[in-house]
Design a protein around this motif. Structure first.
Motif, PDB file in Angstrom:
ATOM      1  N   ALA A 120     -20.554   9.641  16.679  1.00 33.06           N
ATOM      2  CA  ALA A 120     -20.990   9.087  15.398  1.00 33.06           C
ATOM      3  C   ALA A 120     -21.270   7.610  15.547  1.00 33.06           C
ATOM      4  CB  ALA A 120     -19.928   9.311  14.322  1.00 33.06           C
ATOM      5  N   GLY A 121     -22.286   7.163  14.833  1.00 41.07           N
ATOM      6  CA  GLY A 121     -22.529   5.746  14.706  1.00 41.07           C
ATOM      7  C   GLY A 121     -21.755   5.189  13.522  1.00 41.07           C
ATOM      8  N   HIS A 122     -22.222   4.047  13.034  1.00 42.13           N
ATOM      9  CA  HIS A 122     -21.524   3.428  11.901  1.00 42.13           C
ATOM     10  C   HIS A 122     -21.650   4.279  10.643  1.00 42.13           C
ATOM     11  CE1 HIS A 122     -19.720   0.416   9.432  1.00 42.13           C
ATOM     12  NE2 HIS A 122     -20.837   0.098   8.802  1.00 42.13           N
ATOM     13  N   LEU A 123     -22.752   4.991  10.500  1.00 41.57           N
ATOM     14  CA  LEU A 123     -22.938   5.851   9.323  1.00 41.57           C
ATOM     15  C   LEU A 123     -22.278   7.202   9.584  1.00 41.57           C
ATOM     16  CD1 LEU A 123     -26.592   4.931   8.317  1.00 41.57           C
ATOM     17  CD2 LEU A 123     -24.439   4.006   7.438  1.00 41.57           C
ATOM     18  N   VAL A 124     -20.972   7.156   9.629  1.00 45.83           N
ATOM     19  CA  VAL A 124     -20.158   8.329   9.965  1.00 45.83           C
ATOM     20  C   VAL A 124     -20.449   9.486   9.023  1.00 45.83           C
ATOM     21  CG1 VAL A 124     -17.780   9.163  10.066  1.00 45.83           C
ATOM     22  CG2 VAL A 124     -18.351   6.918  10.996  1.00 45.83           C
ATOM     23  N   MET A 125     -20.632   9.176   7.740  1.00 49.68           N
ATOM     24  CA  MET A 125     -20.806  10.244   6.754  1.00 49.68           C
ATOM     25  C   MET A 125     -22.114  10.995   6.930  1.00 49.68           C
ATOM     26  SD  MET A 125     -21.432   7.065   5.551  1.00 49.68           S
ATOM     27  CE  MET A 125     -22.465   6.108   4.432  1.00 49.68           C
ATOM     28  N   LEU A 126     -23.093  10.391   7.617  1.00 51.02           N
ATOM     29  CA  LEU A 126     -24.335  11.089   7.911  1.00 51.02           C
ATOM     30  C   LEU A 126     -24.273  11.820   9.249  1.00 51.02           C
ATOM     31  CD1 LEU A 126     -27.050   8.529   6.730  1.00 51.02           C
ATOM     32  CD2 LEU A 126     -26.103  10.480   5.491  1.00 51.02           C
TER      33      LEU A 126
ATOM     34  N   LEU B 139       0.864  -1.176   0.000  1.00 49.24           N
ATOM     35  CA  LEU B 139       0.000   0.000   0.000  1.00 49.24           C
ATOM     36  C   LEU B 139       0.902   1.229   0.000  1.00 49.24           C
ATOM     37  CD1 LEU B 139      -2.958   0.956   0.206  1.00 49.24           C
ATOM     38  CD2 LEU B 139      -2.704   0.925   2.693  1.00 49.24           C
ATOM     39  N   THR B 140       0.913   1.959  -1.094  1.00 43.54           N
ATOM     40  CA  THR B 140       1.829   3.086  -1.238  1.00 43.54           C
ATOM     41  C   THR B 140       1.151   4.434  -1.024  1.00 43.54           C
ATOM     42  OG1 THR B 140       1.440   3.108  -3.636  1.00 43.54           O
ATOM     43  CG2 THR B 140       3.293   1.791  -2.826  1.00 43.54           C
ATOM     44  N   ALA B 141      -0.155   4.487  -1.114  1.00 40.14           N
ATOM     45  CA  ALA B 141      -0.875   5.754  -0.968  1.00 40.14           C
ATOM     46  C   ALA B 141      -1.019   6.120   0.505  1.00 40.14           C
ATOM     47  CB  ALA B 141      -2.260   5.654  -1.607  1.00 40.14           C
ATOM     48  N   PRO B 142      -0.989   7.414   0.836  1.00 38.58           N
ATOM     49  CA  PRO B 142      -1.275   7.816   2.209  1.00 38.58           C
ATOM     50  C   PRO B 142      -2.692   7.385   2.591  1.00 38.58           C
ATOM     51  CG  PRO B 142      -1.247   9.717   0.736  1.00 38.58           C
ATOM     52  CD  PRO B 142      -0.725   8.560  -0.049  1.00 38.58           C
ATOM     53  N   THR B 143      -2.807   6.812   3.769  1.00 45.43           N
ATOM     54  CA  THR B 143      -4.064   6.180   4.172  1.00 45.43           C
ATOM     55  C   THR B 143      -4.546   6.726   5.507  1.00 45.43           C
ATOM     56  OG1 THR B 143      -3.446   4.154   2.993  1.00 45.43           O
ATOM     57  CG2 THR B 143      -5.155   3.951   4.665  1.00 45.43           C
ATOM     58  N   THR B 144      -5.852   6.912   5.613  1.00 41.74           N
ATOM     59  CA  THR B 144      -6.482   7.358   6.843  1.00 41.74           C
ATOM     60  C   THR B 144      -7.579   6.378   7.228  1.00 41.74           C
ATOM     61  OG1 THR B 144      -6.086   9.697   6.343  1.00 41.74           O
ATOM     62  CG2 THR B 144      -7.787   9.219   7.963  1.00 41.74           C
ATOM     63  N   VAL B 145      -7.617   6.015   8.490  1.00 46.25           N
ATOM     64  CA  VAL B 145      -8.691   5.184   9.035  1.00 46.25           C
ATOM     65  C   VAL B 145      -9.553   6.056   9.933  1.00 46.25           C
ATOM     66  CG1 VAL B 145      -9.238   3.266  10.589  1.00 46.25           C
ATOM     67  CG2 VAL B 145      -7.399   3.024   8.908  1.00 46.25           C
ATOM     68  N   LEU B 146     -10.813   6.217   9.558  1.00 47.59           N
ATOM     69  CA  LEU B 146     -11.785   6.958  10.365  1.00 47.59           C
ATOM     70  C   LEU B 146     -12.637   5.960  11.125  1.00 47.59           C
ATOM     71  CD1 LEU B 146     -13.240   9.694   7.971  1.00 47.59           C
ATOM     72  CD2 LEU B 146     -11.517   9.975   9.733  1.00 47.59           C
ATOM     73  N   ALA B 147     -12.715   6.122  12.435  1.00 40.97           N
ATOM     74  CA  ALA B 147     -13.495   5.209  13.263  1.00 40.97           C
ATOM     75  C   ALA B 147     -14.625   5.959  13.941  1.00 40.97           C
ATOM     76  CB  ALA B 147     -12.605   4.552  14.323  1.00 40.97           C
ATOM     77  N   GLY B 148     -15.839   5.516  13.726  1.00 42.47           N
ATOM     78  CA  GLY B 148     -16.978   6.120  14.398  1.00 42.47           C
ATOM     79  C   GLY B 148     -17.034   5.702  15.855  1.00 42.47           C
ATOM     80  N   TYR B 149     -17.331   6.653  16.734  1.00 46.07           N
ATOM     81  CA  TYR B 149     -17.423   6.381  18.172  1.00 46.07           C
ATOM     82  C   TYR B 149     -18.619   7.140  18.724  1.00 46.07           C
ATOM     83  CZ  TYR B 149     -16.273   6.460  23.149  1.00 46.07           C
ATOM     84  OH  TYR B 149     -16.328   6.355  24.517  1.00 46.07           O
ATOM     85  N   ASP B 150     -19.528   6.415  19.361  1.00 48.64           N
ATOM     86  CA  ASP B 150     -20.763   7.051  19.832  1.00 48.64           C
ATOM     87  C   ASP B 150     -20.610   7.756  21.165  1.00 48.64           C
ATOM     88  OD1 ASP B 150     -20.632   4.966  21.648  1.00 48.64           O
ATOM     89  OD2 ASP B 150     -22.401   3.910  20.869  1.00 48.64           O
TER      90      ASP B 150
END
Length: 279
Positions: free
Chosen positions: A248-254, A206-217
């Motif tokens: 945030a719940g699992h639907l972080v984007m909402l 994996l060569t691209a810069p990567t971000t992990v976003l984790a939802g937390y209620d």
């Protein structure tokens, strides 16, 4: 496929049983920030045609590449790919199989399987999913309860309110047996795609810069904290930046479209991560 805006391209891929319009709040912010936003429905999802074959992680990576090819010059530039839930498998597979086409990778509360395994054989799971999908459609259940089931699932997966999707779009999608068959078929192949991505990690860097976003209620429950630990573990395994999105719940984007959009923009520009709140 929906394409909006201008500037560096961003692909937003939804999780299981979701549709392109579930990215609406994030897409609007990215377009305003000068990005070309590309959204699509996989076969059997949203407004796309039925799924005629079981999905694979590599196949979904090829689908993203094909969509970009279809866009001509717009899709020729390296793209930031954001995948939510199960689509995190697809986005990571794309970044590993098409490194020259990947500007950045963002996994939005992505699926995590440290040791993927399945109790039943792949063929049996796939056949059962197809049979169940046909039975549900024949019984008329999608038309009877499909939209209500979608709205209930969204409410349960959020901390910030009800389903914001337009009712006419929800009816057009979730009243059809096509969508429920697609959901069941993709879910049946979940462990296979998890194993496929794990195998890719061993020989496709994996060569691209990567971000992990984790939802937390913010609840402090054992389940919520365990999920954060697994997301941190995923970030560590990928050498990725880790960011908690809360509340945030699992639907972080909402629940947190603002923070989701900032993370996508930061990933594509190499900007430093914002300060993290500790859970």
């Amino acid at each position: 496929m929906v394409v909006e805006g201008s500037g560096p391209p961003v692909v937003l891929s939804t999780g299981l049983a979701m549709a392109w319009f579930d990215w609406d709040p994030v897409a609007a912010l990215l377009v305003a920030a000068g990005r070309t936003v590309i959204r699509f429905d996989r076969p059997g999802h949203g407004l796309s045609g039925p799924a005629t074959a079981p999905p694979t992680a590599a196949g979904e990576a090829r689908r993203i590449a094909g969509l970009l090819d279809a866009l001509g010059p717009v899709g020729a530039a390296p793209v930031t790919v954001a995948g939510h839930s199960i689509a995190a498998f697809h986005a990571e597979a794309f970044a590993r199989l098409y490194p020259e086409r990947t500007a950045a990778l963002v996994l939005v509360d992505g699926s995590v399987e440290e040791q993927p395994h399945a109790v039943l054989p792949t063929g049996l799971r796939t056949g059962a999913a197809r049979a169940l999908g046909r039975a549900l459609a024949a019984a008329g259940l999608p038309a009877a309860v499909g939209p209500a089931a979608r709205r209930a699932a969204v409410r349960l997966s959020r901390t910030g309110g009800p389903d914001p999707a337009a009712r006419d779009l929800v009816r057009r999608c979730y009243r059809t047996g096509r969508v429920w068959r697609g959901i069941l078929l993709e879910n049946a192949r979940y462990p296979d795609m998890a194993a496929e991505v794990l195998a890719l990690r061993s020989h496709r860097p994996l060569t691209a810069p990567t971000t992990v976003l984790a939802g937390y209620d913010g609840s402090g429950s054992a389940a919520a904290l365990h999920w954060l630990d697994r997301q941190r573990g995923l970030a560590a395994a990928l050498g990725a930046r880790f960011e908690t999105v809360a509340p945030a719940g699992h639907l972080v984007m909402l629940d947190r479209p603002d923070q989701t959009a900032r993370a996508v923009l930061s990933a594509s520009t190499g900007a430093p991560a914002p300060p993290q709140r500790r859970a």
